[in-house]
Design a protein around this motif. Sequence first.
Motif, PDB file in Angstrom:
ATOM      1  N   ASP A   1       0.872  -1.253   0.047  1.00  0.00           N
ATOM      2  CA  ASP A   1       0.004   0.136   0.101  1.00  0.00           C
ATOM      3  C   ASP A   1       0.965   1.249   0.110  1.00  0.00           C
ATOM      4  N   PHE A   2       0.742   1.946  -0.995  1.00  0.00           N
ATOM      5  CA  PHE A   2       1.461   3.254  -0.936  1.00  0.00           C
ATOM      6  C   PHE A   2       0.626   4.338  -0.970  1.00  0.00           C
ATOM      7  N   GLU A   3       1.326   5.425  -0.394  1.00  0.00           N
ATOM      8  CA  GLU A   3       0.529   6.744  -0.150  1.00  0.00           C
ATOM      9  C   GLU A   3       1.000   8.141  -0.825  1.00  0.00           C
ATOM     10  N   LYS A   4       0.462   8.657  -1.743  1.00  0.00           N
ATOM     11  CA  LYS A   4       0.646   9.798  -2.450  1.00  0.00           C
ATOM     12  C   LYS A   4       1.063  10.701  -1.300  1.00  0.00           C
ATOM     13  N   THR A   5       2.393  11.402  -1.664  1.00  0.00           N
ATOM     14  CA  THR A   5       2.852  12.479  -0.625  1.00  0.00           C
ATOM     15  C   THR A   5       3.105  13.701  -1.336  1.00  0.00           C
ATOM     16  N   VAL A   6       4.034  14.095  -2.095  1.00  0.00           N
ATOM     17  CA  VAL A   6       4.424  15.308  -2.652  1.00  0.00           C
ATOM     18  C   VAL A   6       4.632  15.068  -4.033  1.00  0.00           C
ATOM     19  N   ALA A   7       4.528  16.429  -4.894  1.00  0.00           N
ATOM     20  CA  ALA A   7       4.627  16.385  -6.164  1.00  0.00           C
ATOM     21  C   ALA A   7       6.169  16.122  -6.537  1.00  0.00           C
ATOM     22  N   ARG A   8       6.432  15.360  -7.805  1.00  0.00           N
ATOM     23  CA  ARG A   8       7.857  14.861  -7.960  1.00  0.00           C
ATOM     24  C   ARG A   8       8.822  16.035  -8.056  1.00  0.00           C
ATOM     25  N   GLN A   9       8.285  17.332  -8.718  1.00  0.00           N
ATOM     26  CA  GLN A   9       9.072  18.403  -8.929  1.00  0.00           C
ATOM     27  C   GLN A   9       9.465  19.244  -7.598  1.00  0.00           C
ATOM     28  N   ALA A  10       8.824  18.794  -6.586  1.00  0.00           N
ATOM     29  CA  ALA A  10       9.098  19.445  -5.220  1.00  0.00           C
ATOM     30  C   ALA A  10      10.309  18.917  -4.519  1.00  0.00           C
TER      31      ALA A  10
END
Length: 110
Positions: free
Chosen positions: A2-11
């Motif tokens: 189970d993966f959770e979305k965190t931050v935008a790649r470019q951040a």
Amino acid sequence: MDFEKTVARQALIEGGKIVVEVGGHSILLCRLQGEVLAVQNQCTHAGSRLEAGLVAEGSIRCPLHGVRFDLRSGKCLNVRLGCAPLRCFATRETGDYIEVEVAERQACTG
């Protein structure tokens, strides 16, 4: 997994670091050589937060006492201190986001 979305790649720029909260854990994300690595954001030596530490040569240096940890293995690089390794978390980049595995991993890569 189970993966959770965190931050935008470019951040998260090359050589940069960002703290995210996932599954009740404060996790430090670092981008090294294009790879996103994730470790607990707390030094196992003195409990200080690692986010203010210096990232260099594949390791993070604790800002409190200078203890160094390998970002791929979690291993404490100050052998004489005998610190426990950092906990590591799996990451992946999906679409425009960095995702972190919610379940804690037993060991880092490498």
